[in-house]
Design an enzyme around this catalytic site. Structure first.
Site, short mmCIF file in Angstrom:
data_model
loop_
_atom_site.label_atom_id
_atom_site.label_comp_id
_atom_site.label_asym_id
_atom_site.label_seq_id
_atom_site.Cartn_x
_atom_site.Cartn_y
_atom_site.Cartn_z
N SER A 140 34.91 -11.99 4.24
CA SER A 140 35.55 -12.43 3.11
C SER A 140 36.42 -13.43 3.23
O SER A 140 37.03 -13.53 4.46
CB SER A 140 36.23 -10.97 2.44
OG SER A 140 37.08 -11.38 1.29
N TYR A 153 41.01 -3.57 4.62
CA TYR A 153 39.87 -4.21 4.19
C TYR A 153 40.04 -5.57 4.87
O TYR A 153 39.36 -6.15 5.73
CB TYR A 153 39.84 -4.50 2.69
CG TYR A 153 38.53 -5.33 2.11
CD1 TYR A 153 37.65 -4.79 1.89
CD2 TYR A 153 39.11 -6.64 1.94
CE1 TYR A 153 36.50 -5.26 1.54
CE2 TYR A 153 37.84 -7.55 1.50
CZ TYR A 153 36.62 -6.63 1.26
OH TYR A 153 35.58 -7.49 0.74
N1 NAP Z 1 32.77 -8.79 -4.63
C1 NAP Z 1 33.70 -9.63 -4.08
O1 NAP Z 1 34.49 -10.14 -4.71
C2 NAP Z 1 33.53 -9.60 -2.74
C3 NAP Z 1 34.45 -10.69 -1.92
C4 NAP Z 1 34.29 -10.75 -0.61
C5 NAP Z 1 33.32 -10.09 0.07
N2 NAP Z 1 32.68 -9.09 -0.30
C6 NAP Z 1 31.86 -8.33 0.41
O2 NAP Z 1 30.59 -8.33 -0.18
C7 NAP Z 1 29.85 -7.29 0.24
C8 NAP Z 1 29.08 -6.67 -1.05
O3 NAP Z 1 30.18 -6.08 -1.97
P1 NAP Z 1 29.76 -6.30 -3.29
O4 NAP Z 1 30.91 -6.98 -3.79
O5 NAP Z 1 28.37 -6.54 -3.70
O6 NAP Z 1 29.95 -4.88 -3.56
P2 NAP Z 1 29.13 -3.43 -4.09
O7 NAP Z 1 28.37 -3.71 -5.32
O8 NAP Z 1 30.24 -2.34 -4.21
O9 NAP Z 1 28.01 -3.32 -2.78
C9 NAP Z 1 28.61 -2.66 -1.74
C10 NAP Z 1 27.22 -2.12 -1.17
O10 NAP Z 1 27.54 -1.56 -0.12
C11 NAP Z 1 26.81 -0.36 0.08
N3 NAP Z 1 27.51 0.61 0.88
C12 NAP Z 1 28.72 1.09 0.97
N4 NAP Z 1 28.87 1.88 1.84
C13 NAP Z 1 27.69 1.97 2.61
C14 NAP Z 1 27.27 2.78 3.69
N5 NAP Z 1 27.96 3.69 4.43
N6 NAP Z 1 25.82 2.68 4.15
C15 NAP Z 1 25.20 1.74 3.60
N7 NAP Z 1 25.51 1.05 2.55
C16 NAP Z 1 26.72 1.30 1.92
C17 NAP Z 1 26.77 0.23 -1.48
O11 NAP Z 1 25.64 0.79 -1.74
P3 NAP Z 1 25.53 2.58 -1.81
O12 NAP Z 1 26.95 3.04 -2.35
O13 NAP Z 1 24.24 2.81 -2.35
O14 NAP Z 1 25.52 2.96 -0.17
C18 NAP Z 1 26.42 -1.11 -2.11
O15 NAP Z 1 25.02 -1.55 -1.84
C19 NAP Z 1 30.80 -6.18 0.96
O16 NAP Z 1 30.89 -6.48 2.35
C20 NAP Z 1 32.22 -6.95 0.42
O17 NAP Z 1 33.16 -6.36 1.34
C21 NAP Z 1 32.78 -8.75 -1.74
#
Ligand code: NAP
Length: 251
Positions: A140, A153
């Site tokens: 991120s 985080y």
């Molecule tokens: N959205 C943003 O603004 C943003 C910005 C920078 C970085 N990111 C990063 O992008 C990545 C994806 O996030 P997102 O924004 O797409 O959020 P999201 O929709 O909440 O996706 C998170 C994913 O991680 C999975 N997950 C969580 N805990 C897990 C575990 N213990 N084992 C396996 N899977 C797990 C969740 O699925 P289950 O709950 O089904 O396991 C879900 O599929 C993350 O690493 C986040 O930090 C996001």
């Protein structure tokens, strides 16, 4: 068949039951790759896989290293060697350090950082043996430097950037490409709970396009949107006295 599906016949994505992982899986499946998707929510994975013939569901918790190894054995025997991995599983707990919660720190480290380490451990020996592959993970822009209310985080995301910089030269010598993906704010379940303004907020479909284009170009850092990236990169080059003077306004 196009260039993408010729290069990456088989892609494995963790954290693919929603958000960036899900949209990137759909995008790569549309391009003809077979995409094996993992996360904990079996129902969500099954629904995504049911909607696309190139997607298959393989539930796994990224904190469970043994299960990740089972998944790799299962998907490689069914769909062939994994050419590209995208480790997207992540958790975010916004909190002031005054309300410090050690359990949330531990969970963030276990999923965001150790989840990537364990996922890499499951696939890397096979890629090393084949002397071929592309490994990437989602960090991120919050990993560039300390930001308010993101102690756990931000620390895990900084560690992911650092780890990518560390392993890239060694793995490149083995013909394995390493990419680190640094998004700004993207509209997903992770950010839906944010109560603060999110500048330059992107849609997950657009973010997935940037991710796939960056991976196709074999970029080391895939960062977007450019406005957020350059503001934070600039702030992190300032002397600390000025950095904190500006950052204090966000508290
Ligand atoms: N959205 C943003 O603004 C943003 C910005 C920078 C970085 N990111 C990063 O992008 C990545 C994806 O996030 P997102 O924004 O797409 O959020 P999201 O929709 O909440 O996706 C998170 C994913 O991680 C999975 N997950 C969580 N805990 C897990 C575990 N213990 N084992 C396996 N899977 C797990 C969740 O699925 P289950 O709950 O089904 O396991 C879900 O599929 C993350 O690493 C986040 O930090 C996001």
């Amino acid at each position: 068949m196009n260039n993408t599906s010729e290069k990456w016949k088989h892609v494995w994505i963790t954290g693919a039951s929603s958000g960036l992982g899900e949209y990137t899986a759909r995008k790569l499946a549309e391009k003809g790759c077979h995409v094996s998707i993992s996360a904990r929510s079996e129902d969500k994975l099954a629904a995504i896989a049911a909607a696309h013939e190139n997607i298959s569901a393989h539930p796994a918790d990224v904190t469970d290293g043994e299960r990740l190894k089972e998944v790799i054995a299962e998907i490689e025997s069914a769909y062939g060697p994994v050419d590209l991995c995208i480790f997207s599983a992540g958790a975010w707990f916004q909190s002031s350090i005054k309300d410090m919660n050690v359990e949330n720190f531990q969970k963030t480290i276990d999923v965001n950082f150790m989840g990537v380490v364990k996922s890499m451990d499951a696939i890397l020996p096979r890629m090393l043996e084949r002397r071929n592959g592309h490994i990437s993970w989602i960090s991120s822009v919050a990993g560039y430097g300390g930001l308010p209310n993101a102690a756990s985080y931000g620390a895990t995301k900084a560690a992911l950037i650092h780890m990518a910089e560390t392993v890239k030269p060694e793995l490149e010598a083995e013909n394995i490409t390493v990419s680190v993906i640094n998004p700004g704010f993207v509209r997903t379940a992770l950010t839906d709970k944010n109560k603060f303004p999110m500048p330059f907020l992107m849609e997950p479909k657009d973010a997935a396009e940037k991710i796939v284009a960056g991976l196709e170009a074999q970029k080391f850092e895939i960062a977007f949107p450019w406005q957020m990236v350059w503001i934070l990169k600039f702030l992190n080059h300032l002397p600390y006295w000025l950095y904190f003077k500006l950052i204090k306004r966000l508290v």
